[in-house]
Scaffold this active site. Structure first.
Site, PDB file in Angstrom:
ATOM      1  N   HIS A  34      48.444  42.086  46.296  1.00 20.86           N
ATOM      2  CA  HIS A  34      49.293  41.755  45.147  1.00 20.86           C
ATOM      3  C   HIS A  34      50.395  40.774  45.567  1.00 20.86           C
ATOM      4  O   HIS A  34      50.719  39.833  44.851  1.00 20.86           O
ATOM      5  CB  HIS A  34      49.967  43.019  44.591  1.00 20.86           C
ATOM      6  N   GLY A 144      43.067  37.982  41.482  1.00 17.99           N
ATOM      7  CA  GLY A 144      42.408  38.023  42.791  1.00 17.99           C
ATOM      8  C   GLY A 144      40.913  37.755  42.679  1.00 17.99           C
ATOM      9  O   GLY A 144      40.251  38.241  41.771  1.00 17.99           O
TER      10      GLY A 144
HETATM   11  P1  AMP Z   1      45.140  45.735  40.306  1.00 20.84           P
HETATM   12  O1  AMP Z   1      46.538  46.244  40.471  1.00 20.84           O
HETATM   13  O2  AMP Z   1      44.137  46.429  41.175  1.00 20.84           O
HETATM   14  O3  AMP Z   1      44.722  45.620  38.868  1.00 20.84           O
HETATM   15  O4  AMP Z   1      45.148  44.236  40.855  1.00 20.84           O
HETATM   16  C1  AMP Z   1      46.041  43.285  40.329  1.00 20.84           C
HETATM   17  C2  AMP Z   1      45.607  41.929  40.813  1.00 20.84           C
HETATM   18  O5  AMP Z   1      45.618  41.886  42.237  1.00 20.84           O
HETATM   19  C3  AMP Z   1      44.165  41.570  40.375  1.00 20.84           C
HETATM   20  O6  AMP Z   1      44.129  40.215  39.983  1.00 20.84           O
HETATM   21  C4  AMP Z   1      43.376  41.811  41.649  1.00 20.84           C
HETATM   22  O7  AMP Z   1      42.202  41.026  41.725  1.00 20.84           O
HETATM   23  C5  AMP Z   1      44.379  41.387  42.709  1.00 20.84           C
HETATM   24  N1  AMP Z   1      44.043  41.986  44.012  1.00 20.84           N
HETATM   25  C6  AMP Z   1      43.734  43.278  44.261  1.00 20.84           C
HETATM   26  N2  AMP Z   1      43.429  43.448  45.563  1.00 20.84           N
HETATM   27  C7  AMP Z   1      43.546  42.230  46.153  1.00 20.84           C
HETATM   28  C8  AMP Z   1      43.357  41.743  47.487  1.00 20.84           C
HETATM   29  N3  AMP Z   1      42.988  42.548  48.481  1.00 20.84           N
HETATM   30  N4  AMP Z   1      43.553  40.436  47.721  1.00 20.84           N
HETATM   31  C9  AMP Z   1      43.931  39.603  46.705  1.00 20.84           C
HETATM   32  N5  AMP Z   1      44.143  40.000  45.441  1.00 20.84           N
HETATM   33  C10 AMP Z   1      43.942  41.296  45.153  1.00 20.84           C
END
Ligand code: AMP
Length: 273
Positions: A34, A144
């Site tokens: 994030h 991501g």
């Molecule tokens: P989430 O809180 O899981 O909904 O993720 C929020 C954002 O962070 C989304 O756009 C995900 O794709 C991105 N994200 C989650 N894990 C990673 C990671 N390891 N590397 C890069 N971006 C990530």
């Protein structure tokens, strides 16, 4: 950093902001993945908004909505230290009401891969992302590549509904042992975490085959499945950037995707070649 929970108050607050606005939507339990989205948004925009909202409509019955990791205080500190301007931190009632207008994911691309084992998941994702983009009206929104199908569907939505926001893909951040960072990694026991390394190993194996000019996707998928042996595999797929099947890897136009279950935890990962 200002914290706002009411969508209309946020809209009003952002109304007078000049210059490009970067937006990073999250579900909280923030990690380095994030943070890399936030850093990129900070570099590329004058004003940065992060949202933390555990969106109930993207969880199916029986999934981990109630046990999803919550780290509100730590998340607020991370946002503060990352130099963001506004944290949007709504409650469910701030975002949803009764008898909702909803968006449906496309019939094919929304119901394959993760959408196959989680039908309606992407309806919820698109609905909440649409709401959040309408509230923030950002110049750019950061997603991501780790959630490749989500990124693909959001890009489709923005294009097909003629929305005026730039969707910026951000590379996947991994732990030093290769495991892609995910809020759900917190569910893994020590032994499961070791098992989970098979996921990135299978992707590295695919990359190494391609570097030896082995490009037949059936052959690569077979070897990846061998590496994943012992895990419950939802899918191993090799697609082009439009998410269509490939018989041969096309360098610069290929995504290799894996989703497995380790113990009770669903994990996904991919590489872009
Ligand atoms: P989430 O809180 O899981 O909904 O993720 C929020 C954002 O962070 C989304 O756009 C995900 O794709 C991105 N994200 C989650 N894990 C990673 C990671 N390891 N590397 C890069 N971006 C990530």
């Amino acid at each position: 950093m200002k914290i706002i929970s009411n969508p209309l108050e946020l809209k009003e607050y952002l109304h007078v902001v000049k210059g490009p606005v970067g937006f990073v939507p999250t579900m909280g339990a923030l990690h380095e993945g994030h943070i890399s989205l936030i850093k990129k948004a900070r570099e590329e925009n004058d004003f940065v908004v992060v949202s933390i909202f555990l969106n109930p409509t993207q969880f199916l019955k029986g999934e981990d909505l109630d046990s999803y990791p919550k780290k509100d205080d730590a998340d607020k500190k991370i946002c503060e230290m990352s130099g963001i301007d506004v944290l949007f931190f709504p409650q469910v009632d701030d975002v949803y009401c009764r008898d909702e207008v909803t968006l449906n994911a496309p019939n094919v691309r929304g119901f394959v891969l993760e959408g196959n084992s989680r039908p309606s998941h992407f309806n919820g994702v698109l609905t909440v992302v649409m709401k959040l983009l309408n509230i923030v009206s950002p110049t750019r929104a950061y997603f991501g590549k780790k959630d490749a199908q989500q990124l693909n569907l959001i890009s489709l939505m923005v294009k097909q509904l003629f929305m005026s926001v730039e969707i910026v893909p951000v590379d996947t951040i991994r732990d030093s042992d290769g495991l892609a960072l995910s809020s759900r990694n917190a569910y893994l026991s020590k032994a499961e975490r070791v098992e989970a390394l098979k996921i990135s190993s299978s992707l590295y194996r695919a990359g190494s085959l391609v570097s030896k000019n082995i490009l037949e996707t059936d052959e690569i998928k077979k070897e990846m499945r061998e590496t994943l042996d012992g895990l419950e595999i939802f899918y191993v797929e090799i697609l082009n950037r439009d998410f269509e099947q490939l018989l041969h890897v096309e360098l610069g136009n290929t995504v290799i995707l894996v989703e497995v279950k380790v113990g009770n935890t669903r994990l996904l990962d991919n590489i872009w070649l």
